[in-house]
Motif scaffolding. Sequence first.
Motif, PDB file in Angstrom:
ATOM      1  N   UNK A 164      56.491  71.566  58.444  1.00  0.00           N
ATOM      2  CA  UNK A 164      56.178  70.278  59.093  1.00  0.00           C
ATOM      3  C   UNK A 164      54.681  69.987  59.162  1.00  0.00           C
ATOM      4  N   UNK A 165      53.855  71.028  59.261  1.00  0.00           N
ATOM      5  CA  UNK A 165      52.411  70.808  59.389  1.00  0.00           C
ATOM      6  C   UNK A 165      51.784  70.327  58.084  1.00  0.00           C
ATOM      7  N   UNK A 166      52.240  70.849  56.955  1.00  0.00           N
ATOM      8  CA  UNK A 166      51.600  70.500  55.682  1.00  0.00           C
ATOM      9  C   UNK A 166      52.321  69.376  54.947  1.00  0.00           C
ATOM     10  N   UNK A 167      53.509  68.964  55.412  1.00  0.00           N
ATOM     11  CA  UNK A 167      54.259  67.944  54.688  1.00  0.00           C
ATOM     12  C   UNK A 167      53.501  66.609  54.586  1.00  0.00           C
ATOM     13  N   UNK A 168      52.880  66.080  55.661  1.00  0.00           N
ATOM     14  CA  UNK A 168      52.146  64.816  55.505  1.00  0.00           C
ATOM     15  C   UNK A 168      51.031  64.892  54.468  1.00  0.00           C
ATOM     16  N   UNK A 169      50.252  65.959  54.497  1.00  0.00           N
ATOM     17  CA  UNK A 169      49.168  66.109  53.526  1.00  0.00           C
ATOM     18  C   UNK A 169      49.724  66.248  52.113  1.00  0.00           C
ATOM     19  N   UNK A 170      50.805  67.024  51.961  1.00  0.00           N
ATOM     20  CA  UNK A 170      51.392  67.220  50.636  1.00  0.00           C
ATOM     21  C   UNK A 170      51.903  65.904  50.064  1.00  0.00           C
ATOM     22  N   UNK A 171      52.593  65.119  50.883  1.00  0.00           N
ATOM     23  CA  UNK A 171      53.108  63.849  50.397  1.00  0.00           C
ATOM     24  C   UNK A 171      51.974  62.863  50.078  1.00  0.00           C
ATOM     25  N   UNK A 172      50.903  62.887  50.867  1.00  0.00           N
ATOM     26  CA  UNK A 172      49.757  62.034  50.582  1.00  0.00           C
ATOM     27  C   UNK A 172      49.106  62.420  49.253  1.00  0.00           C
ATOM     28  N   UNK A 173      48.974  63.720  49.012  1.00  0.00           N
ATOM     29  CA  UNK A 173      48.408  64.171  47.745  1.00  0.00           C
ATOM     30  C   UNK A 173      49.296  63.766  46.574  1.00  0.00           C
ATOM     31  N   UNK A 174      50.613  63.839  46.784  1.00  0.00           N
ATOM     32  CA  UNK A 174      51.528  63.430  45.720  1.00  0.00           C
ATOM     33  C   UNK A 174      51.410  61.934  45.421  1.00  0.00           C
ATOM     34  N   UNK A 175      51.291  61.133  46.467  1.00  0.00           N
ATOM     35  CA  UNK A 175      51.191  59.687  46.263  1.00  0.00           C
ATOM     36  C   UNK A 175      49.840  59.286  45.678  1.00  0.00           C
ATOM     37  N   UNK A 176      48.793  60.001  46.060  1.00  0.00           N
ATOM     38  CA  UNK A 176      47.450  59.637  45.624  1.00  0.00           C
ATOM     39  C   UNK A 176      47.066  60.289  44.295  1.00  0.00           C
ATOM     40  N   UNK A 177      47.378  61.558  44.168  1.00  0.00           N
ATOM     41  CA  UNK A 177      46.962  62.327  42.987  1.00  0.00           C
ATOM     42  C   UNK A 177      48.161  62.884  42.235  1.00  0.00           C
ATOM     43  N   UNK A 178      49.233  62.142  42.246  1.00  0.00           N
ATOM     44  CA  UNK A 178      50.446  62.627  41.602  1.00  0.00           C
ATOM     45  C   UNK A 178      50.317  62.830  40.110  1.00  0.00           C
ATOM     46  N   UNK A 179      49.309  62.250  39.466  1.00  0.00           N
ATOM     47  CA  UNK A 179      49.118  62.430  38.025  1.00  0.00           C
ATOM     48  C   UNK A 179      48.587  63.822  37.693  1.00  0.00           C
ATOM     49  N   UNK A 180      48.088  64.547  38.714  1.00  0.00           N
ATOM     50  CA  UNK A 180      47.668  65.941  38.511  1.00  0.00           C
ATOM     51  C   UNK A 180      48.902  66.834  38.606  1.00  0.00           C
ATOM     52  N   UNK A 181      49.127  67.726  37.639  1.00  0.00           N
ATOM     53  CA  UNK A 181      50.356  68.541  37.652  1.00  0.00           C
ATOM     54  C   UNK A 181      50.558  69.344  38.935  1.00  0.00           C
ATOM     55  N   UNK A 182      49.480  69.761  39.588  1.00  0.00           N
ATOM     56  CA  UNK A 182      49.617  70.567  40.796  1.00  0.00           C
ATOM     57  C   UNK A 182      50.188  69.773  41.971  1.00  0.00           C
ATOM     58  N   UNK A 183      50.104  68.454  41.917  1.00  0.00           N
ATOM     59  CA  UNK A 183      50.625  67.597  42.984  1.00  0.00           C
ATOM     60  C   UNK A 183      51.711  66.661  42.458  1.00  0.00           C
ATOM     61  N   UNK A 184      52.411  67.076  41.419  1.00  0.00           N
ATOM     62  CA  UNK A 184      53.337  66.199  40.721  1.00  0.00           C
ATOM     63  C   UNK A 184      54.619  65.881  41.448  1.00  0.00           C
ATOM     64  N   UNK A 185      54.955  66.625  42.505  1.00  0.00           N
ATOM     65  CA  UNK A 185      56.172  66.365  43.276  1.00  0.00           C
ATOM     66  C   UNK A 185      55.834  66.281  44.756  1.00  0.00           C
ATOM     67  N   UNK A 186      56.756  65.731  45.518  1.00  0.00           N
ATOM     68  CA  UNK A 186      56.588  65.670  46.971  1.00  0.00           C
ATOM     69  C   UNK A 186      57.168  66.938  47.600  1.00  0.00           C
ATOM     70  N   UNK A 187      56.800  67.172  48.845  1.00  0.00           N
ATOM     71  CA  UNK A 187      57.301  68.329  49.585  1.00  0.00           C
ATOM     72  C   UNK A 187      58.382  67.851  50.547  1.00  0.00           C
ATOM     73  N   UNK A 188      59.619  67.989  50.129  1.00  0.00           N
ATOM     74  CA  UNK A 188      60.732  67.544  50.966  1.00  0.00           C
ATOM     75  C   UNK A 188      61.237  68.629  51.901  1.00  0.00           C
ATOM     76  N   UNK A 189      60.891  69.865  51.629  1.00  0.00           N
ATOM     77  CA  UNK A 189      61.375  70.989  52.441  1.00  0.00           C
ATOM     78  C   UNK A 189      60.739  72.275  51.939  1.00  0.00           C
ATOM     79  N   UNK A 190      61.524  73.313  51.755  1.00  0.00           N
ATOM     80  CA  UNK A 190      60.968  74.550  51.197  1.00  0.00           C
ATOM     81  C   UNK A 190      60.369  74.316  49.819  1.00  0.00           C
ATOM     82  N   UNK A 191      59.291  75.001  49.548  1.00  0.00           N
ATOM     83  CA  UNK A 191      58.600  74.852  48.277  1.00  0.00           C
ATOM     84  C   UNK A 191      57.605  75.972  48.076  1.00  0.00           C
ATOM     85  N   UNK A 192      56.872  75.877  46.975  1.00  0.00           N
ATOM     86  CA  UNK A 192      55.948  76.945  46.608  1.00  0.00           C
ATOM     87  C   UNK A 192      54.784  77.068  47.580  1.00  0.00           C
ATOM     88  N   UNK A 193      54.208  75.944  48.019  1.00  0.00           N
ATOM     89  CA  UNK A 193      53.022  75.993  48.866  1.00  0.00           C
ATOM     90  C   UNK A 193      53.280  76.652  50.224  1.00  0.00           C
TER      91      UNK A 193
END
Length: 340
Positions: A164-193
């Motif tokens: 819950x703490x990193x989800x807002x930042x992760x989704x913002x990075x996906x929306x803003x810098x989604x063209x970068x492969x490292x931020x290519x998906x949103x964080x909907x739940x469990x994930x690598x980060x």
Amino acid sequence: MRPSLRPSPEEVELMSTKSFAEGAVVPGAITRPPSSNEFLVDRSFRYLAAFGAMLIIVLVAYILWEIGGQAMPAIEDHHLRFLTSTTWNVQTGTFGILPEIWGTLYSSLLALAIGGFFGLTVAIFLTQNFLPAKLAVVFRTVIEMLAAIPSVVFGLWGIFVVIPAIRPLANWLNETLGWIPFFGTSLSGPGLLPATLVLAIMILPTIAAISQDALNLVPYRTKEAAYGMGATRWEAILRVMVPTAAGGIFSAMVLGFGRALGETMALAMLIGNSNQISLSLFAPAQTLASLLASHFPEAGQIEVEALMYAALVLLAITLVVNVAGIGILTVAQRNISRKS
């Protein structure tokens, strides 16, 4: 003729006996040879230590033999395709662990980068007199206590706090810098980060403890020589102390990497257990350890053989990393002791 001031052999022996009884040290005192009981205790301890070392080697060999024996049918069926295939399908009997190898190495390297940086920072902070001695002991104890926290507790903390703490930042990075492969998906739940962040905290005590030992082995006159050459405090630490202890610090990183490779429960709870290869930090992934934990309880005979093959691969990677780390640490300690 002037009488000799040198004591006779009888007087020296009497002085030796008296000094031994009183706990004092007298120059020239003659010590007694070890008794037969002391020889027996010493030899017994040597044999016991050698037996313990041989027992560990035999135990590791037995584990490899058992796992290898159960994995042999899968090895004969899949050969090296098992390491390069991306499909895990029980229905068709097609098994491959390339996504799991990728997830294991990717998450472990990211955790090593984060945990290694903060672990070395903590080691410098606790060994270079930034804190009073008593307060440094308190901080050192708190960090070492992290190693005693169960893995499942870290997993629960990651689910209810980290995600819950990193989800807002992760989704913002996906929306803003989604063209970068490292931020290519949103964080909907469990994930690598989130799995990587928790894993970095779990390996931090190992890296910090060994790095502290490496820095403490550097002779203090080395730092004094740097000060004498006009170096500032941070120049002495970063350009003299850390490079001198580089062998031990590198070994700490290797051992922390080995710990990250074998971590199971926290990653199984946080990484998402998705059989895919992705550069995105927010995409779900899977490691070899989480594959074993999630599939083994309900696996049939054919899948068990494939899982044993995967376990053999994970064991081989972990053993190589840990043996290399211990070897490098031993060599580094010898070099530092020789220089001192």
